[in-house]
Design a protein around this motif. Sequence first.
Motif, mmCIF file in Angstrom:
data_model
loop_
_atom_site.group_PDB
_atom_site.id
_atom_site.type_symbol
_atom_site.label_atom_id
_atom_site.label_comp_id
_atom_site.label_asym_id
_atom_site.label_seq_id
_atom_site.Cartn_x
_atom_site.Cartn_y
_atom_site.Cartn_z
ATOM 1 N N THR A 54 42.783 23.950 74.661
ATOM 2 C CA THR A 54 42.648 25.348 74.276
ATOM 3 C C THR A 54 43.920 25.782 73.851
ATOM 4 O OG1 THR A 54 42.821 25.826 76.616
ATOM 5 C CG2 THR A 54 40.744 25.844 76.027
ATOM 6 N N GLY B 250 32.613 32.808 76.321
ATOM 7 C CA GLY B 250 33.475 32.116 76.452
ATOM 8 C C GLY B 250 34.637 33.269 77.052
ATOM 9 N N TYR C 155 34.019 36.717 75.969
ATOM 10 C CA TYR C 155 33.747 36.712 74.575
ATOM 11 C C TYR C 155 32.069 36.232 74.488
ATOM 12 C CZ TYR C 155 38.611 36.597 73.951
ATOM 13 O OH TYR C 155 40.067 36.740 74.119
ATOM 14 N N TYR D 147 43.027 32.984 68.965
ATOM 15 C CA TYR D 147 42.026 33.154 68.282
ATOM 16 C C TYR D 147 40.727 32.651 69.216
ATOM 17 C CZ TYR D 147 45.171 31.732 64.322
ATOM 18 O OH TYR D 147 46.315 31.765 63.579
ATOM 19 N N TYR D 148 39.500 32.691 68.146
ATOM 20 C CA TYR D 148 38.332 32.297 68.983
ATOM 21 C C TYR D 148 37.660 31.722 67.798
ATOM 22 C CZ TYR D 148 35.345 36.367 67.847
ATOM 23 O OH TYR D 148 34.961 37.540 67.055
ATOM 24 N N ALA E 293 33.845 30.646 66.752
ATOM 25 C CA ALA E 293 32.391 31.253 66.949
ATOM 26 C C ALA E 293 31.318 30.122 66.282
ATOM 27 C CB ALA E 293 32.184 32.560 66.559
ATOM 28 N N ALA F 27 31.448 31.092 71.782
ATOM 29 C CA ALA F 27 32.696 31.199 71.439
ATOM 30 C C ALA F 27 33.718 30.651 72.239
ATOM 31 C CB ALA F 27 33.130 32.931 71.224
ATOM 32 N N MET F 28 34.674 29.895 71.592
ATOM 33 C CA MET F 28 35.722 29.136 72.213
ATOM 34 C C MET F 28 37.113 29.806 71.977
ATOM 35 S SD MET F 28 34.545 25.226 71.446
ATOM 36 C CE MET F 28 34.520 25.527 69.722
ATOM 37 N N PRO F 29 37.496 30.655 72.981
ATOM 38 C CA PRO F 29 38.843 31.080 72.869
ATOM 39 C C PRO F 29 39.967 29.942 72.722
ATOM 40 C CG PRO F 29 37.838 32.269 74.379
ATOM 41 C CD PRO F 29 36.830 31.231 74.139
ATOM 42 N N SER G 185 38.848 33.995 78.129
ATOM 43 C CA SER G 185 40.211 34.038 78.167
ATOM 44 C C SER G 185 40.705 33.157 79.273
ATOM 45 C CB SER G 185 41.095 35.425 78.067
ATOM 46 O OG SER G 185 40.730 36.039 79.279
ATOM 47 N N GLU H 26 43.218 42.529 69.257
ATOM 48 C CA GLU H 26 41.882 42.276 69.831
ATOM 49 C C GLU H 26 40.822 43.334 69.653
ATOM 50 O OE1 GLU H 26 41.863 41.627 74.053
ATOM 51 O OE2 GLU H 26 42.513 43.957 74.376
#
Length: 484
Positions: free
Chosen positions: A369, A243, A252, A305-306, A308, A295-297, A245, A325
């Motif tokens: 997002t 994933g 990620y 956040y992300y 997972a 993972a999805m930020p 940013s 981070e």
Amino acid sequence: MKRIVHALPAVIAVAALVVVPNVQAGASEVDTTVARADCGPGSSPETGVQGQVPLADRESGRSAQGYSCNLELISRFQGQGQATVGASYGHCQYLGTIIPSALTAKVKGVNVIDMSDPANPRLSTSLVSAATLGGTWETLKVHEARGLLAAVSVGPGTGGFFVSVYDVKTDCAKPRLLNGVLGTTLTIPGFFPGHEAAWSPDGRTYWTTGAGPGTIAALDMSNPVLPRVIFNGLTGLTNHGLGFSPDGNRAYVASAVPAGITIFDSSDIQSRKLFPRLRRIADTTWEDGGITQHAMPFTKNGTPYYMAVDEFASGGARIVDISDERAPRIVRKLKLEINRPENMPLRAKDTAKNGIFGYEAHYCSLDRTVDPTTMACGWTQSGIRVFDIRDLMNPREIAYFNPPAQVGKRAELVNSAHAFVPGQPLSDAANGNVGDPAGYLGPVDMTADWCMSPPRLDGDRLWVNCDDNGAMLLRFTNGAYPRS
């Protein structure tokens, strides 16, 4: 000939990593519970605990009717099934491939399903380039804004060498291969891994990873007619999904062993530096899960956040605060009732003969997002699950759809990964569950489907595909979503 020479991808970088101490985040006292959905009229609810297809339902044939809650099926094209992860764009669905189907399928390659008329879904064409015939595994991905579909030839589990890029924006039902050589379906081979893939947010970079030993590559897609490798390297033991940013400067990367997420500074690749490096920022690992998928930020009220997702050991999904981070912090987990430790005996009995994946989260998607409200997931034998995450600390399930089991159709589903992956579940191996003590290596019993693709939220509709049921279009009912 000049065009072909320019199309040759080249390895121009090897990962140079700045290693920082791991941030260990194990099975701490973080809440995992998710409230059950309130199923309205027209639903056909589950008969067991949340997310379960009970053994009694499998043996009686009840699971062949499926289960639903605030979601209804409005269109389905089963065809030959689909392998692991598919994709969708507009009114079309793209069914991933397993490598044996290159020989056994009646319609070979990535089948394109046109659902513009939901009452009459149809196979419009099939994509038969080297990558789409070579087993797409978890690489078949669409970049929504650019309308590009890409895939890598993975082979039986990890591979590479061929990438195919299609224009799906012009006509999603008739994708056009962009990087074919001299107008053919042949593409130039390259040196890059293949098992997982993801697009950068701006669609200029298509990233691929190999299951081992931690291979990762970036392909420049600024001109999709001439994709080229601009980074190739090693980052550790194993890499899985990715994933990014919003600016593409942070990657990620999911780790299979150990389970967790590594944050990398990917700005060198994003800015196209001549000798790019990936710089490791932080590792977050955990023990109450296995083989992290992706993972999805996202940001919530300005906080980054992300999310997972683990594909084994009932890890479910977890929300990680990355305000700092270099010291990510798990703040919440999402598990169905069937994933809870006290229900391990049920999992062992229910799934003992239905392949290596049990009641596991696999691929999820967010409705947006920035301040997301909803997450939809393919949760393997638990089907499609949809969660209200407006309150991150108090998520609740709002809908689910577990499609009808396809018992007796194994021989017809030559492109279903589920139909041809024998064995007992490995899902709880990390927690001591080995299923049948004698082991099981026979054919899967097909008593529940595997739903492993990321669903796409589209107003009151949900585009999904599952291994045995193929391409499906669902519609929310009872005002479950979208909410005013």
